[in-house]
Design an enzyme around this catalytic site. Structure first.
Site, PDB file in Angstrom:
ATOM      1  N   SER A  30       1.679  -9.903  -0.303  1.00  0.00           N
ATOM      2  CA  SER A  30       1.353  -8.474  -0.315  1.00  0.00           C
ATOM      3  C   SER A  30       1.477  -7.775   1.027  1.00  0.00           C
ATOM      4  O   SER A  30       1.581  -6.546   1.070  1.00  0.00           O
ATOM      5  CB  SER A  30      -0.071  -8.271  -0.851  1.00  0.00           C
ATOM      6  OG  SER A  30      -1.002  -9.028  -0.077  1.00  0.00           O
TER       7      SER A  30
ATOM      8  N   LYS B   7       0.802  -1.225   0.000  1.00  0.00           N
ATOM      9  CA  LYS B   7       0.000   0.000   0.000  1.00  0.00           C
ATOM     10  C   LYS B   7       0.835   1.276   0.000  1.00  0.00           C
ATOM     11  O   LYS B   7       0.363   2.339  -0.417  1.00  0.00           O
ATOM     12  CB  LYS B   7      -0.942   0.005   1.202  1.00  0.00           C
ATOM     13  CG  LYS B   7      -2.096  -0.990   1.119  1.00  0.00           C
ATOM     14  CD  LYS B   7      -3.153  -0.525   0.149  1.00  0.00           C
ATOM     15  CE  LYS B   7      -4.429  -1.357   0.261  1.00  0.00           C
ATOM     16  NZ  LYS B   7      -5.490  -0.855  -0.632  1.00  0.00           N
TER      17      LYS B   7
END
Length: 335
Positions: A310, A57
């Site tokens: 991720s 992110k």
């Protein structure tokens, strides 16, 4: 999946890579001997959970924040988040001398709330869904003049996340399939655009949990829809895509070759494999690529595979319970 015109182009991703290069890590791509042997093709792990804030992110948050004017940054920024976007935006805002306000639902784990507060952001907890948190964001934009930095449905966010795809193709030029965690679609659409612009033959598969998969439900009916959020080991993949989605729905519809759903047991198995075989600690959302391979839900058809780990921002007590093969992993269900 058929699609329409794209609101982000390949040049936006190249520009984002230059813009954020001094602010994010270029994470390694490591070959997994165990998964390569299982599938009989090379399997590369994109170790994005080693990113500064523990998830991908930061790429999108930095690109979006650095794309704002000085006047906009001075107003302060606000976002809805399931945790990792909030942490990334709080980090980026602190580095740029502005203040972030992060709105989250009651489903966000405490460990993610604590880290966002540690980074100096203001935290608003509201409602029981990402949609409730987004409504609080809109109220603060109207009331206090804050600048909204959405977690996924924003061209600058998508372009920032797409830089991850550039690195995958650079480090694994013969990759034939990329497995991407899928939630609101910022990562999946950005990575898909990046890799398919370089190599149109690459297949990109979105991976998400069975419980409350909003993008999958939306793609199935051909328009954004709201569905009930449910607790999941892959909590970062929770939340809606927004009924007024402007960017990621169209891009995912145009660019993803398939979407695969995973059960909670399969996600837990992915987390255990990452720990026991790869020596990596990942959260549920970060383990979906491994989970899909272990569950036999991906056929690489002889093509090398890259998958994205991720994020690592998991509650460590929960991680220990997963590793110990406990079955009542979601306390909400056991209550």
């Amino acid at each position: 999946m058929s699609g329409s015109s794209q609101p982000v182009v390949y040049g936006d991703i190249e520009a984002a890579a230059q813009r954020i290069s001094a602010h994010v890590l270029k994470t390694p791509l490591a070959l997994s001997p165990s998964l390569s042997e299982l599938l009989d093709v090379p399997v590369g792990l994109k170790l994005e959970h080693h990113q500064t804030t523990g998830s991908f992110k930061l790429r999108g948050a930095c690109n979006a924040l650095l794309s704002l004017s000085p006047a906009e940054r001075k107003c302060g920024v606000v976002a809805a988040s399931t945790g990792n976007h909030g942490r990334a935006l709080a980090y980026a805002a602190k580095a740029e001398g502005t203040v972030a306000t992060i709105c989250m639902s009651r489903l966000v784990p405490e460990n993610k709330l604590a880290e966002i507060r540690r980074l100096g952001a203001r935290v608003h907890i509201t409602g029981a869904s990402q949609d409730d948190a987004q409504r609080e964001v809109e109220r603060l934009v109207e009331q206090d003049g804050l600048v909204m930095v959405p977690p996924f449905d924003n061209p600058a966010i998508v372009a920032g996340q797409g830089t991850l795809g550039l690195e995958i193709v650079d480090d694994m030029p013969d990759v034939g399939m990329v497995l991407v965690p899928l939630s609101g679609g910022g990562l999946a659409s950005g990575v898909a655009l990046a890799v398919k612009s370089r190599r149109p033959d690459i297949r990109v598969i979105g991976l998400t949990m069975e419980r409350g998969a909003a993008m999958k439900a939306s793609l199935d009916v051909g328009r954004p829809v709201e569905i009930a959020e449910m607790p999941s080991l892959a909590d970062s993949l929770g939340g809606g895509i927004g009924l007024a989605n402007r960017v990621t729905f169209a891009m995912c519809n145009a660019l993803l070759d398939d979407v695969v759903l995973l059960s909670e047991a399969e996600i837990a198995a992915g987390m255990r494999h990452a720990y026991a075989q790869e020596r990596e600690i990942v959260e549920g959302a970060g383990a979906v690529g491994i989970a899909a391979l272990l569950a036999g839900k991906i056929d690489p058809a002889g093509r090398p595979v890259a998958l994205i780990l991720s994020g690592r921002n998991v509650d460590m007590e929960l991680h220990q319970r997963v590793v110990n093969c406990e079955t009542d992993l979601l306390r909400e269900d056991a209550a």
